[in-house]
Design an enzyme around this catalytic site. Structure first.
Site, PDB file in Angstrom:
ATOM      1  N   GLU A 163       0.813  -1.223   0.000  1.00 39.51           N
ATOM      2  CA  GLU A 163       0.000   0.000   0.000  1.00 39.51           C
ATOM      3  C   GLU A 163       0.845   1.270   0.000  1.00 39.51           C
ATOM      4  O   GLU A 163       0.466   2.276  -0.590  1.00 39.51           O
ATOM      5  CB  GLU A 163      -0.927   0.026   1.226  1.00 39.51           C
ATOM      6  CG  GLU A 163      -1.998  -1.057   1.231  1.00 39.51           C
ATOM      7  CD  GLU A 163      -1.559  -2.266   2.047  1.00 39.51           C
ATOM      8  OE1 GLU A 163      -0.326  -2.431   2.215  1.00 39.51           O
ATOM      9  OE2 GLU A 163      -2.424  -3.032   2.489  1.00 39.51           O
ATOM     10  N   ASP A 184      25.133  16.480 -28.099  1.00 37.42           N
ATOM     11  CA  ASP A 184      25.747  17.271 -29.157  1.00 37.42           C
ATOM     12  C   ASP A 184      27.072  17.784 -28.617  1.00 37.42           C
ATOM     13  O   ASP A 184      27.314  17.756 -27.404  1.00 37.42           O
ATOM     14  CB  ASP A 184      24.820  18.428 -29.534  1.00 37.42           C
ATOM     15  CG  ASP A 184      25.252  19.103 -30.826  1.00 37.42           C
ATOM     16  OD1 ASP A 184      26.202  18.626 -31.456  1.00 37.42           O
ATOM     17  OD2 ASP A 184      24.628  20.117 -31.184  1.00 37.42           O
ATOM     18  N   ASP A 218      16.481  19.464 -31.065  1.00 33.81           N
ATOM     19  CA  ASP A 218      16.806  18.425 -30.080  1.00 33.81           C
ATOM     20  C   ASP A 218      15.571  17.907 -29.352  1.00 33.81           C
ATOM     21  O   ASP A 218      15.627  16.852 -28.708  1.00 33.81           O
ATOM     22  CB  ASP A 218      17.787  18.966 -29.036  1.00 33.81           C
ATOM     23  CG  ASP A 218      19.139  19.304 -29.634  1.00 33.81           C
ATOM     24  OD1 ASP A 218      19.607  18.539 -30.487  1.00 33.81           O
ATOM     25  OD2 ASP A 218      19.718  20.341 -29.255  1.00 33.81           O
ATOM     26  N   ASN A 255       5.253 -14.081   5.114  1.00 29.66           N
ATOM     27  CA  ASN A 255       4.161 -14.130   6.092  1.00 29.66           C
ATOM     28  C   ASN A 255       2.911 -14.775   5.511  1.00 29.66           C
ATOM     29  O   ASN A 255       2.250 -15.620   6.144  1.00 29.66           O
ATOM     30  CB  ASN A 255       3.824 -12.719   6.571  1.00 29.66           C
ATOM     31  CG  ASN A 255       4.709 -12.291   7.717  1.00 29.66           C
ATOM     32  OD1 ASN A 255       5.457 -13.095   8.279  1.00 29.66           O
ATOM     33  ND2 ASN A 255       4.663 -11.024   8.077  1.00 29.66           N
ATOM     34  N   ASN A 274       0.432  -5.808   8.393  1.00 28.04           N
ATOM     35  CA  ASN A 274       0.921  -5.247   7.135  1.00 28.04           C
ATOM     36  C   ASN A 274       1.106  -3.736   7.238  1.00 28.04           C
ATOM     37  O   ASN A 274       2.093  -3.178   6.758  1.00 28.04           O
ATOM     38  CB  ASN A 274      -0.059  -5.601   6.015  1.00 28.04           C
ATOM     39  CG  ASN A 274       0.512  -5.305   4.642  1.00 28.04           C
ATOM     40  OD1 ASN A 274       1.640  -5.663   4.353  1.00 28.04           O
ATOM     41  ND2 ASN A 274      -0.268  -4.649   3.798  1.00 28.04           N
ATOM     42  N   ASP A 320       4.664  -1.630   6.942  1.00 27.75           N
ATOM     43  CA  ASP A 320       4.858  -0.569   5.953  1.00 27.75           C
ATOM     44  C   ASP A 320       5.312   0.724   6.612  1.00 27.75           C
ATOM     45  O   ASP A 320       6.194   1.426   6.112  1.00 27.75           O
ATOM     46  CB  ASP A 320       3.560  -0.325   5.173  1.00 27.75           C
ATOM     47  CG  ASP A 320       3.367  -1.346   4.051  1.00 27.75           C
ATOM     48  OD1 ASP A 320       4.381  -1.898   3.591  1.00 27.75           O
ATOM     49  OD2 ASP A 320       2.227  -1.580   3.646  1.00 27.75           O
TER      50      ASP A 320
END
Length: 865
Positions: free
Chosen positions: A292, A334, A601, A665, A690, A694
């Protein structure tokens, strides 16, 4: 009516100046007096307005919809919907906000590209004088059609591509297209085909800086060179290295998620049939595998990299370009303004024997100082390098430079002495000479052998990258006070003044830095081969092979992709060929950067994985670029590359940690569901685990990278990530199985005690192993950033408080007996030791297959966060 405009923008079809004036007039069914008003109106109706650059801005809803169908975004949205359906509104809100932020950033990036096209539109003229029935009339540029004849004078913008019918001392500034800072002389086209050159052509978007011309319009709108550039900038180019990496990660997570969910549902169906609880458990597994916070970690990591790069005079307009800069293994550039100073400098003069001659410099400076008319860049360079002229000479008369003679002459006097000094193109000036000056000041007749020797000297000096200006003199009778063109004969050739666009003082060191970092520099130039070769030698550029624009035009895309990987110097390259070279290198498997500063360019900048421009470049080039250098110096770029690799290394830390830990896990829970009479964690506990994990990784963007990560280009390699996941993930599952065995076989733990103990073991090993696998070095030799320590240990503290105190009762946690807690700590310690021992195997797998990275430009399309 069969009239067809010449397609000046298309490679190989735009050399209309070779057809000759009469042939073009016949093909376009017009005359030197232009079209009639009725015929012009009919062509305008049939061919459309002369609009070279059209804006194709997409609506906001279209841009958002495109991103919602990308794999990683789709996974996150499905996870959010599942979280909401199970009552986890906090997760739903967080994930949706993260997705919206990433989409907003991506839409902003696309808007930047659209701004580049709008900037291109602002370079086009508004009105022009056209001949309609032989009479001059002012018309809007959008009404110009092929076959029109337009009159232009100094200061006018060129309205379309065309052939010069008449020219009077005309010079055009084509810097916006070619990048070259010096005006170009423009001549009338010959009547017959075959003898014309590009000097007889004018291009839309450039400007006339001197003189007057009458131009036959050959191509308008999208068929002009400017229109070709616009089309290439609006074309959908292959996905960049970062986009391919994000897409690959999304597909990897999708496959792992599908495997585990189907595995759990199948085992539950075989054991006890499907139930609401088993379905929610499978759903929780899917959410548990979803990273997430990946968009947040990526964005914060890239944003921090952008701030650090800004301190090094590198402005990042598109955050994902930071990764692409670190992944870059080929830089196309260049020579003018990047490898050289983009200015003319006088580097000395030489006599007819090739030796240095101060006398020749003195003569050239007298001419530049006293000759009237427009002073050019060579005059300015001569006077800037002069230590001072001989003040005893005074000016008496002069013949200024013009395009018919291509030279300038000045008459100077000192007492009764009179000397005419002539300066011009060496070969043309040599034709007017019948004698040459020796090094001792004596004069000898100039025979054929002497002319051949001098011409060979000119060629040898030109091969050194020098631009030459011939100098000759003639002693005039005493009392002479005026000059005639007839006097420019019977001259004594004195020698040449030599000029060069000098290499940047820092360019050689910067090229060595780039080479040490694994980046190969390829020079793409419109100059001749000797000039580019000499520059490469003077900078000690390790160049292999050389290709000309004609050779490139003769090759198809596949053949070009095969050739370009072994060639480092590209010469006499047309503007439209630059993007072809970039795309060919990408098809050959390279991550390509292109640095440029002119309108010509912009297509190559747009086509590259990472487009770069400089602060002094044209607005179009800066808008097309993802990164702008505040100093036009490759040394600055080398520092930016190191920052890009540091950023990528930190992103990959999160990817490796997140996928391996989550997979381990979820695999443990899936296997446990086969043998346990209850689910090892309830769905809410999975989501809490979880989310806390995180949060523990939020400090990764601030971490430092290993020296090995900065030493060479870094690329996404999903097979390497998968191998790392399959080594470290199952390792954690082995210790999870040991935990299960201890809890059930030794302590006979009940459901709540089992779930609490395993939650503690899981979060303890997940977070502490961050300090082990964040570096390939032994963990005690590479210390993490203090902010990563704070976030990781802070998240661990929250998890332990939640699991081991009454605060966790709403989540199904209970207090753990001391023996159980000590056993969990012992298992975690053993896991960390074994992870440190096995880490070299996993890291070696990641580093050992760098060549196997997925880098095909067409390997899927994904937008960057």
């Amino acid at each position: 009516m069969t009239m067809e405009p010449a397609k000046a923008g298309a490679a190989g079809e735009g050399e209309f100046w070779r057809e000759g004036r009469n042939a073009l007039l016949r093909r376009l069914e017009t005359s030197a007096d232009g079209l009639s008003g009725e015929e012009a109106a009919e062509r305008l109706r049939r061919c459309g307005p002369n609009v070279a650059v059209t804006s194709l801005r997409r609506g906001l809803l279209f841009k958002i919809a495109r991103r919602l169908v990308e794999p990683l975004i789709a996974i996150l949205l499905i996870a959010a919907l599942i979280a909401g359906a199970t009552g986890d509104w906090q997760s739903l809100v967080i994930i949706v906000l993260i997705v919206l932020a990433s989409i907003a950033l991506d839409v902003f990036q696309q808007t930047q590209a659209e701004n580049a096209v709008d900037a291109l539109r602002r370079t086009v003229a508004v009105e022009v004088t056209a001949l309609r029935g032989g009479k001059p009339v002012e018309i809007p540029v959008r009404e110009v059609v092929a076959g029109d004849v337009v009159a232009l004078r100094g200061g006018d913008l060129i309205p379309a591509d065309g052939l010069i019918l008449e020219s009077h001392d005309a010079m055009a500034d084509e810097a916006v297209l070619t990048g070259e800072p010096f005006p170009v002389e423009k001549l009338a086209a010959p009547s017959d085909p075959g003898g014309g050159s590009v000097d007889a052509a004018l291009f839309g978007g450039t400007s006339l800086v001197a003189g007057t011309v009458r131009m036959l319009v050959v191509a308008t709108g999208a068929d002009t060179r400017l229109g070709s550039i616009s089309r290439s900038m609006q074309a959908s180019e292959p996905p960049t290295a970062f986009e391919r990496g994000v897409h690959g990660l999304g597909m990897l997570i999708l496959r792992l998620t599908g495997f585990l969910v189907l595995f759990v549902l199948l085992t539950q169906l075989v054991r006890q049939g499907l139930s609401i609880e088993s379905f929610l458990f499978a759903v929780a597994l899917a959410v548990g595998l979803t990273p997430e916070l990946l968009p947040v970690v990526m964005t914060v990591t890239l944003a921090r990299g952008a701030l650090r790069m800004a301190q090094r005079k590198v402005v990042v307009k598109r955050l994902s370009a930071i990764h692409d800069l670190g992944a870059m293994d080929v830089l196309c550039t260049d020579k003018t303004g990047t490898l050289t100073e983009a200015r003319i400098a006088h580097v000395g003069s030489f006599g007819c024997d090739g030796a240095e001659s101060a006398h020749v410099t003195e003569l050239a400076c007298l001419n530049s100082r006293f000759c009237s008319g427009l002073r050019n860049n060579l005059d300015s360079a001569l006077l800037a390098s002069s230590a001072g002229d001989d003040e005893s000479w005074r000016p008496l008369a002069d013949l200024p430079f013009d395009f018919q003679r291509r030279r300038s002459s000045v008459l100077v006097g000192r007492g009764d002495e009179r000397e005419m000094i002539v300066k011009g193109a060496p070969e043309a000036l040599l034709a007017l000479c019948d004698r040459f000056e020796r090094a001792d000041g004596g004069v000898e007749p100039l025979d054929d052998a002497g002319r051949s020797r001098l011409l060979a000297l000119f060629e040898a000096k030109g091969a050194e990258g020098l631009r030459l200006l011939g100098v000759a003199r003639r002693t005039m009778p005493p009392g002479t006070g005026e000059l005639l063109r007839e006097d420019e004969a019977g001259l004594v050739f004195a020698g040449c003044a030599a000029f060069i666009d000098p290499p940047k003082a820092s360019a050689g060191a910067a090229i060595r830095q780039l080479a040490a970092a694994g980046v190969r520099v390829k020079v793409i130039s419109g100059d001749a081969a000797p000039v580019v070769r000499h520059l490469a030698e003077s900078l000690a550029l390790p160049a292999r092979g050389l290709m000309t624009g004609d050779e490139i035009a003769a090759l198809g895309d596949s053949a070009l992709s095969s050739r370009v990987r072994h060639v480092d110097l590209f010469v006499r390259v047309a503007p439209e060929q630059k993007a072809r070279i970039v795309l060919a290198l990408r098809r050959a498997g390279h991550t390509v950067g292109f640095i440029g500063d002119g309108i010509n360019d912009a297509p190559a900048i747009h086509a590259a994985d990472v487009g770069l421009s400089v602060e002094g470049g044209t607005e179009v080039a800066r808008e097309a670029a993802a990164i702008v250098l505040l100093a036009p110096d490759l040394g600055v770029l080398a520092q930016g590359i190191a920052e890009g690799r540091r950023t990528y290394a930190n992103i990959m830390k999160y990817v490796r940690m997140g996928t391996s830990s989550n997979f381990g896990n979820m695999l443990s829970m899936a296997l446990a569901s086969m043998v346990l009479p209850f689910l090892p964690l309830n769905p809410l506990q999975i989501l809490v685990n979880n989310m806390l994990y995180d949060l523990s990784e939020v400090g990764i963007p601030f971490d430092e990278a290993d020296p090995a990560d900065l030493a060479k280009p870094q690329h996404w390699d999903m097979r390497a990530v998968l191998r790392f996941t399959l080594v470290m993930g199952p390792l954690s599952s082995v210790f999870d199985a040991a935990t299960f065995a201890v809890l059930l076989g030794v302590f006979g733990a009940g459901v709540e005690t089992f779930r609490t103990a395993w939650f503690v073991e899981s979060i303890l090993t997940q977070i502490l192993v961050i300090f082990v696998i964040r570096t390939a070095a032994p963990c005690w030799r590479s210390w993490p950033h203090r902010f990563l320590v704070l976030t990781s240990l802070g998240a661990l503290a929250v998890a332990l408080v939640l699991a081991l105190t009454p605060l966790g009762h709403p989540f199904g946690f209970v207090a753990l007996p001391a023996p159980v807690l000590l056993s969990i700590l012992a298992i975690a310690a053993c896991y960390l030791v074994l992870a440190e021992l096995l880490k070299p195997l996993a890291m070696r797998a990641v580093r050992g297959r760098g060549a196997a990275r997925s880098r095909r430009p067409g390997a899927g399309r994904a937008r960057a966060f």
